[in-house]
Design a protein around this motif. Structure first.
Motif, PDB file in Angstrom:
ATOM      1  N   SER A  23     109.686 -12.333 -22.589  1.00 44.07           N
ATOM      2  CA  SER A  23     110.717 -13.030 -22.702  1.00 44.07           C
ATOM      3  C   SER A  23     109.882 -13.587 -24.815  1.00 44.07           C
ATOM      4  N   GLY A  24     109.041 -14.276 -24.423  1.00 43.93           N
ATOM      5  CA  GLY A  24     108.517 -14.860 -25.664  1.00 43.93           C
ATOM      6  C   GLY A  24     108.546 -13.941 -27.005  1.00 43.93           C
ATOM      7  N   ILE A  25     108.130 -12.549 -26.585  1.00 39.08           N
ATOM      8  CA  ILE A  25     108.339 -11.297 -27.474  1.00 39.08           C
ATOM      9  C   ILE A  25     108.989 -11.157 -28.217  1.00 39.08           C
ATOM     10  N   LEU A  26     110.568 -10.955 -27.795  1.00 37.23           N
ATOM     11  CA  LEU A  26     111.752 -10.870 -27.959  1.00 37.23           C
ATOM     12  C   LEU A  26     111.945 -12.203 -28.295  1.00 37.23           C
ATOM     13  N   ARG A  27     111.929 -13.172 -28.065  1.00 38.52           N
ATOM     14  CA  ARG A  27     112.759 -14.215 -28.885  1.00 38.52           C
ATOM     15  C   ARG A  27     111.778 -14.105 -30.282  1.00 38.52           C
ATOM     16  N   GLN A  28     110.475 -13.468 -30.762  1.00 42.83           N
ATOM     17  CA  GLN A  28     110.146 -13.658 -32.206  1.00 42.83           C
ATOM     18  C   GLN A  28     110.737 -12.417 -33.072  1.00 42.83           C
ATOM     19  N   GLN A  29     111.688 -11.471 -32.300  1.00 43.68           N
ATOM     20  CA  GLN A  29     112.007 -10.739 -32.897  1.00 43.68           C
ATOM     21  C   GLN A  29     113.773 -11.309 -34.100  1.00 43.68           C
ATOM     22  N   PHE A  30     113.549 -12.044 -33.674  1.00 49.04           N
ATOM     23  CA  PHE A  30     115.328 -12.846 -33.641  1.00 49.04           C
ATOM     24  C   PHE A  30     115.174 -14.119 -34.801  1.00 49.04           C
ATOM     25  N   LYS A  31     116.072 -14.145 -36.486  1.00 52.47           N
ATOM     26  CA  LYS A  31     114.987 -15.599 -36.972  1.00 52.47           C
ATOM     27  C   LYS A  31     115.392 -16.568 -36.476  1.00 52.47           C
ATOM     28  N   SER A  32     116.708 -17.111 -35.812  1.00 55.28           N
ATOM     29  CA  SER A  32     117.164 -18.481 -34.880  1.00 55.28           C
ATOM     30  C   SER A  32     117.025 -18.429 -32.909  1.00 55.28           C
TER      31      SER A  32
END
Length: 448
Positions: free
Chosen positions: A291-300
Motif C-alpha cells: 500500500s505504501g509503494i502504491l502511494r509512491q506512484q502518485f504525486k499527491s
C-alpha cells in the motif's frame, strides 16, 4: 496457620507476576481491537454496540473490554478492567481509525473522491435489482438445503455464517442472510482486502505505469541485501523478510494493527532472514508495505486516495465498499475493507471475467492467471495475494478454484471451470466451519 498464609501470599504473588508479565502488556491490544471494531461496526454498518459485543467482539480476551460510543464526536472508546483506554474515530470516506494520544484531531485531512457509475443493467453489472433467472441444470431444492445447512438455527453459534451470495454465469443464482443482516449490510472482509490491494498492481501494470518484476522502489533497502526484493516477491509473500503473523499474542501483526501510526513501515524495517522468491511467509505487513509503494506512484496523497476508488471500486459499482486508513493516511490494504456481500461478489466476478467489466479491460487477462499461479515454497497454497486450491486443500472442490480469504471465514471463491463465484461471510473459519462441504455441496447442485 502461618505456613498457610505464607503459601497463600506466595501463590498470590506468582499470580500477580504472571498477570503483569503475560496479560497486562496485551491489554493495550485488546482495548485497541475492541475500540476499532466498535467504531467500524457502528459507524460504517449502523450496528448497535450490543450487536457488536455479542457478535464481532465475542472473542476470548476481547470480550473483557468495556465499550462506549460517542455519536456526536464519531468515536468509540474501550478499556479493560478500567485500564488501557483506547480510542477510535470515524471520518467519512476514511472509516474508523485507531488513534494514539499524539493524534491531532483538528488537523485537516484528505478524503477520497467517489464517482458512482450510472448503469441501468441488472446486478451484478449494473444498479438494477436482478431478475429471477432459472437455470435448467441447477437442482434448486438441493442448493437450498446446502445453503440452509450453512447457517445456524436460532440461539446457535456453531456455524456463524452471516451471508452467502452465489453468482453463476454472471447472474445472481442465490443469496441468504442471517437474521440481522441483509443485502445492504456492510461486512468487514479482513484479509480479503489483500486481494483488493494486489489488484491495483495489475491495473497499474496494465496501464504501463509499473513493472512488478522490478526491485521494490524503497530507498531504505538500496544499500543492503534487501535491494534484490521485487514487487513480485512482495505480492507473493515471498520476500524472505522477517515477520510474525500471530493474533493470540503480541506479534508483528498485532502491534502493526493496534499500535503503529504508519502501517506501511512495519515490514519495511524488518531484516532479511530468508531468500527472496524462495521463503514464503504469510505477512499482513507485506501487504501494507505494498500500500505504501502504491502511494509512491502518485504525486499527491489525494491522487493515491482517489485511485483506489476510481480505477477499481467505483468502476465496477462496488458503491458500498470502504477501505479504512491508518493514522498516517495510508489505506490498510491488509485488513480493513468493508462492503456488502453482493459487492464482494462483484470483485469475484471481475476476476472470473479476467479483468473485463462491461466491455472495459480493467487489468490484463494474464493478471487473473498470475494471481492464481502458485508461488515458490508455498506448497501450492498461495498465489498473488490470493489463496489457491491446487493441492486440494478443499478436497471436494475444483482444483482451479482460487479465493480471497479473511479472518473468521470470509471468502470470495472463484471457479473458472464452473463460471461460478461463491461468497461466504461469517465468524467461523475452516475447519470449524465446513467450507469443503459448502463449496462441494453448491457445485453438486448442478446437474452433470
Amino acid at each position: 496457620m502461618k505456613n498457610f498464609f505464607k503459601i497463600f501470599t506466595f501463590l498470590l504473588l506468582l499470580i500477580l507476576i504472571y498477570l503483569r508479565i503475560a496479560i497486562y502488556p496485551q491489554l493495550d491490544l485488546i482495548s485497541g481491537f475492541s475500540a476499532k471494531s466498535v467504531a467500524s461496526g457502528h459507524f460504517i454498518d449502523n450496528r448497535s454496540i450490543e450487536m457488536i459485543e455479542k457478535g464481532d467482539n465475542d472473542i476470548p480476551k476481547v470480550d473483557w473490554a468495556t465499550n462506549n460510543v460517542d455519536d456526536s464526536e464519531g468515536s468509540a472508546t474501550s478499556t479493560v478492567f478500567g485500564l488501557k483506554k483506547r480510542k477510535a474515530i470515524y471520518r467519512t470516506g476514511l472509516g474508523a481509525t485507531l488513534i494514539n494520544d499524539d493524534f491531532d484531531l483538528l488537523k485537516p485531512y484528505d478524503t477520497p473522491k467517489r464517482t458512482k457509475v450510472i448503469n441501468n443493467s441488472q446486478y451484478p453489472f449494473g444498479k438494477l435489482e436482478p431478475k429471477d433467472t432459472v437455470f435448467s441444470n441447477v437442482n434448486y431444492k438441493k442448493l437450498h438445503v446446502v445453503l440452509d445447512a450453512a447457517f445456524d438455527k436460532k440461539e446457535e453459534k456453531s456455524k456463524r455464517t452471516r451471508s452467502i451470495v452465489i453468482l453463476y454465469k454472471g447472474k445472481l443464482l442465490a443469496e441468504k442472510y442471517q437474521d440481522g443482516f441483509n443485502k445492504d449490510s456492510k461486512i468487514l472482509g479482513w484479509s480479503m482486502t489483500k486481494s483488493i490491494t494486489a489488484t491495483y498492481f495489475g491495473i497499474l501494470q496494465h496501464q504501463g505505469k509499473i513493472n512488478i518484476m522490478q526491485a521494490a522502489p524503497l530507498v531504505e533497502w538500496q544499500n543492503d541485501s534487501r535491494k534484490t526484493i521485487t514487487i513480485n516477491d512482495l505480492l507473493h509473500m515471498n520476500s524472505g523478510l522477517e515477520w510474525e503473523e500471530k493474533y493470540d499474542k503480541i506479534s508483528d501483526a498485532t502491534k502493526m494493527l493496534f499500535v503503529e501510526k504508519d502501517m506501511t513501515k512495519s515490514q519495511l524495517n524488518k531484516p532479511l532472514v530468508g531468500k527472496p522468491n524462495n521463503s514464503w511467509n504469510y505477512s499482513s505487513g507485506t501487504t501494507n508495505l505494498l500500500s505504501g509503494i502504491l502511494r509512491q506512484q502518485f504525486k499527491s496523497h489525494q491522487e493515491y486516495l482517489d485511485f483506489w476508488y476510481s480505477s477499481l471500486i467505483d468502476k465496477i459499482g462496488m458503491d458500498s465498499m470502504l477501505i479504512e486508513t491508518d493514522m498516517a493516511g495510508n489505506f490498510v490494504g491488509s485488513s480493513y475493507g468493508w462492503a456488502t456481500t453482493r459487492d464482494w461478489a462483484k470483485f469475484g466476478q471481475l476476476y472470473l471475467n479476467k479483468g473485463n467489466w462491461n466491455g472495459e479491460q480493467i487489468f490484463d487477462k494474464s493478471w487473473a492467471k498470475y494471481v492464481a499461479t502458485p508461488t515458490h515454497s508455498s506448497n501450492g497454497r498461495y498465489g498473488g495475494q490470493f489463496w489457491l486450491n491446487t493441492n486440494s486443500y478443499f478436497p471436494d472442490a475444483p482444483k482451479d478454484m482460487y479465493y480471497a480469504s479473511g479472518f473468521q471465514g470470509q471468502m470470495v471463491a472463484i471457479f473458472p471451470s464452473h463460471d461460478l463465484v461463491i461468497v461466504r461471510m461469517g465468524l467461523k473459519e475452516n475447519p470449524e466451519f465446513d467450507f469443503n462441504g459448502l463449496l462441494s455441496g453448491i457445485i453438486e447442485s448442478f446437474n452433470k
